[in-house]
Design a protein around this motif. Structure first.
Motif, PDB file in Angstrom:
ATOM      1  N   GLY A  37      62.727  41.930  39.593  1.00  0.00           N
ATOM      2  CA  GLY A  37      61.788  42.443  38.612  1.00  0.00           C
ATOM      3  C   GLY A  37      61.403  43.884  38.898  1.00  0.00           C
ATOM      4  N   MET A  38      61.067  44.597  37.827  1.00  0.00           N
ATOM      5  CA  MET A  38      60.528  45.959  37.985  1.00  0.00           C
ATOM      6  C   MET A  38      59.017  45.868  37.830  1.00  0.00           C
ATOM      7  SD  MET A  38      61.802  47.587  34.372  1.00  0.00           S
ATOM      8  CE  MET A  38      63.404  46.823  34.285  1.00  0.00           C
ATOM      9  N   ASP A  39      58.311  46.557  38.698  1.00  0.00           N
ATOM     10  CA  ASP A  39      56.851  46.469  38.673  1.00  0.00           C
ATOM     11  C   ASP A  39      56.272  47.305  37.535  1.00  0.00           C
ATOM     12  OD1 ASP A  39      56.903  44.752  40.774  1.00  0.00           O
ATOM     13  OD2 ASP A  39      56.150  46.171  42.270  1.00  0.00           O
ATOM     14  N   LEU A  40      55.268  46.749  36.895  1.00  0.00           N
ATOM     15  CA  LEU A  40      54.574  47.413  35.787  1.00  0.00           C
ATOM     16  C   LEU A  40      53.194  47.861  36.256  1.00  0.00           C
ATOM     17  CD1 LEU A  40      55.357  44.870  32.904  1.00  0.00           C
ATOM     18  CD2 LEU A  40      56.634  46.945  33.525  1.00  0.00           C
ATOM     19  N   ARG A  41      52.771  49.023  35.798  1.00  0.00           N
ATOM     20  CA  ARG A  41      51.495  49.592  36.253  1.00  0.00           C
ATOM     21  C   ARG A  41      50.432  49.573  35.150  1.00  0.00           C
ATOM     22  NH1 ARG A  41      52.126  52.536  41.105  1.00  0.00           N
ATOM     23  NH2 ARG A  41      54.302  52.588  41.760  1.00  0.00           N
ATOM     24  N   ALA A  42      49.189  49.515  35.589  1.00  0.00           N
ATOM     25  CA  ALA A  42      48.062  49.498  34.656  1.00  0.00           C
ATOM     26  C   ALA A  42      47.806  50.904  34.121  1.00  0.00           C
ATOM     27  CB  ALA A  42      46.811  48.972  35.362  1.00  0.00           C
ATOM     28  N   ALA A  43      47.787  51.022  32.793  1.00  0.00           N
ATOM     29  CA  ALA A  43      47.514  52.325  32.175  1.00  0.00           C
ATOM     30  C   ALA A  43      46.055  52.374  31.708  1.00  0.00           C
ATOM     31  CB  ALA A  43      48.478  52.571  31.021  1.00  0.00           C
ATOM     32  N   VAL A  44      45.148  52.011  32.601  1.00  0.00           N
ATOM     33  CA  VAL A  44      43.719  52.132  32.297  1.00  0.00           C
ATOM     34  C   VAL A  44      43.290  53.561  32.618  1.00  0.00           C
ATOM     35  CG1 VAL A  44      43.292  49.687  32.741  1.00  0.00           C
ATOM     36  CG2 VAL A  44      43.023  51.319  34.607  1.00  0.00           C
ATOM     37  N   SER A  45      42.133  53.969  32.102  1.00  0.00           N
ATOM     38  CA  SER A  45      41.695  55.355  32.300  1.00  0.00           C
ATOM     39  C   SER A  45      41.380  55.630  33.761  1.00  0.00           C
ATOM     40  CB  SER A  45      40.439  55.631  31.460  1.00  0.00           C
ATOM     41  OG  SER A  45      40.730  55.429  30.109  1.00  0.00           O
ATOM     42  N   GLU A  46      41.706  56.870  34.158  1.00  0.00           N
ATOM     43  CA  GLU A  46      41.387  57.319  35.520  1.00  0.00           C
ATOM     44  C   GLU A  46      39.872  57.282  35.724  1.00  0.00           C
ATOM     45  OE1 GLU A  46      44.200  58.995  37.527  1.00  0.00           O
ATOM     46  OE2 GLU A  46      42.787  58.082  38.936  1.00  0.00           O
ATOM     47  N   GLU A  48      37.970  54.867  35.468  1.00  0.00           N
ATOM     48  CA  GLU A  48      37.320  53.792  34.707  1.00  0.00           C
ATOM     49  C   GLU A  48      38.080  52.492  34.907  1.00  0.00           C
ATOM     50  OE1 GLU A  48      36.456  54.665  30.533  1.00  0.00           O
ATOM     51  OE2 GLU A  48      36.357  56.782  31.058  1.00  0.00           O
ATOM     52  N   PRO A  49      38.072  51.962  36.127  1.00  0.00           N
ATOM     53  CA  PRO A  49      38.823  50.730  36.390  1.00  0.00           C
ATOM     54  C   PRO A  49      38.249  49.565  35.608  1.00  0.00           C
ATOM     55  CG  PRO A  49      37.407  51.278  38.257  1.00  0.00           C
ATOM     56  CD  PRO A  49      37.312  52.428  37.305  1.00  0.00           C
ATOM     57  N   LEU A  50      39.117  48.587  35.340  1.00  0.00           N
ATOM     58  CA  LEU A  50      38.657  47.347  34.714  1.00  0.00           C
ATOM     59  C   LEU A  50      38.174  46.428  35.828  1.00  0.00           C
ATOM     60  CD1 LEU A  50      41.575  46.499  32.227  1.00  0.00           C
ATOM     61  CD2 LEU A  50      39.254  47.228  31.639  1.00  0.00           C
ATOM     62  N   PHE A 117      37.753  41.423  40.663  1.00  0.00           N
ATOM     63  CA  PHE A 117      38.961  42.163  41.024  1.00  0.00           C
ATOM     64  C   PHE A 117      39.003  43.452  40.220  1.00  0.00           C
ATOM     65  CE2 PHE A 117      43.511  43.169  40.595  1.00  0.00           C
ATOM     66  CZ  PHE A 117      43.871  43.198  41.939  1.00  0.00           C
ATOM     67  N   GLU A 118      39.266  44.551  40.930  1.00  0.00           N
ATOM     68  CA  GLU A 118      39.282  45.862  40.284  1.00  0.00           C
ATOM     69  C   GLU A 118      40.712  46.266  39.930  1.00  0.00           C
ATOM     70  OE1 GLU A 118      36.717  49.062  41.914  1.00  0.00           O
ATOM     71  OE2 GLU A 118      38.571  50.248  41.918  1.00  0.00           O
ATOM     72  N   ILE A 119      40.908  46.611  38.666  1.00  0.00           N
ATOM     73  CA  ILE A 119      42.224  47.071  38.208  1.00  0.00           C
ATOM     74  C   ILE A 119      42.110  48.565  37.920  1.00  0.00           C
ATOM     75  CG2 ILE A 119      44.033  46.810  36.460  1.00  0.00           C
ATOM     76  CD1 ILE A 119      42.774  43.963  35.945  1.00  0.00           C
ATOM     77  N   SER A 120      42.651  49.349  38.826  1.00  0.00           N
ATOM     78  CA  SER A 120      42.553  50.800  38.673  1.00  0.00           C
ATOM     79  C   SER A 120      43.854  51.356  38.112  1.00  0.00           C
ATOM     80  CB  SER A 120      42.214  51.455  40.015  1.00  0.00           C
ATOM     81  OG  SER A 120      43.166  51.044  40.969  1.00  0.00           O
ATOM     82  N   ARG A 121      43.797  52.579  37.602  1.00  0.00           N
ATOM     83  CA  ARG A 121      44.975  53.217  37.000  1.00  0.00           C
ATOM     84  C   ARG A 121      46.135  53.269  38.000  1.00  0.00           C
ATOM     85  NH1 ARG A 121      46.282  56.099  32.659  1.00  0.00           N
ATOM     86  NH2 ARG A 121      47.869  57.721  32.797  1.00  0.00           N
ATOM     87  N   GLY A 122      47.294  52.826  37.537  1.00  0.00           N
ATOM     88  CA  GLY A 122      48.491  52.888  38.377  1.00  0.00           C
ATOM     89  C   GLY A 122      48.724  51.658  39.223  1.00  0.00           C
TER      90      GLY A 122
END
Ligand code: DUT
Ligand code: MG
Length: 160
Positions: A37-46, A48-50, A117-122
């Motif tokens: 698999g290829m890893d996918l990254r979170a495109a949330v705002s810098e 402003e983590p979810l 859980f914090e989801i930060s950009r990238g």
């Protein structure tokens, strides 16, 4: 010499369009030579983590539109590290990305852990496997052919 899985000449080409909110993020990548698999990254705002509370789910943008070649699909799967360490998984695993889908690919994460859980950009949130698909021809029949199994299922062969 052994060719790496992703340099096989006949490998399908995955077209990627990076949306403005994904600009600057590393593209999906196979992290090792034999990675499925290829890893996918979170495109949330810098900045402003979810924050994903225990029990909560969220649709995480990847900032990517994909052109998966006809005859293939994308399977979105969890990352075992996030699952084992924090209880983070993909709710609809494996998520299905159709080859004719032209919207943004998003990942549905759920927090089955005990802590927020914090989801930060990238952050690498999931992985995608490109797999061949077959579309069956459908025939309506009046009865199904007999088999040894018959209608047995759901544990009919025993547990031991
Ligand atoms: O984890 C996922 C699953 C799906 N999709 C996108 C791509 C896929 O091609 C489309 C439809 O997915 P699916 O068929 O699983 O959802 P549905 O509820 O059946 O929606 P639809 O009626 O649009 O097919 O949604 C994602 O971005 N992420
Ligand atoms: Mg569907």
């Amino acid at each position: 010499m052994t060719a790496s899985l992703h340099t096989v000449a006949a490998a399908p080409v995955l077209g990627l369009i990076q949306l403005p909110h994904g600009a600057g993020l590393a593209l999906p990548a196979y992290e090792t030579e034999g990675a499925a698999g290829m890893d996918l990254r979170a495109a949330v705002s810098e900045g402003e983590p979810l924050m994903l509370a225990p029990g909560a789910r969220v649709l995480v943008p990847t900032g990517l539109i994909m052109e998966i070649p006809h005859g293939f699909e994308g399977q979105i799967r969890p990352r075992s590290g996030l699952a084992a360490k924090a209880g983070i998984t993909c709710l609809n695993t494996p998520g299905t990305i159709d080859s004719d889908y032209r919207g943004e690919v998003k990942v549905i994460l759920i927090n089955l852990g005990e802590a927020p859980f914090e989801i930060s950009r990238g952050l690498r949130i999931a992985q995608m496997v490109i797999a061949p698909v077959t579309q069956a021809r459908i025939e309506l029949r009046s009865a199904a052919g007999e088999t040894v199994r018959g209608a047995g299922g759901f544990g009919s062969t025993g547990t031991g």
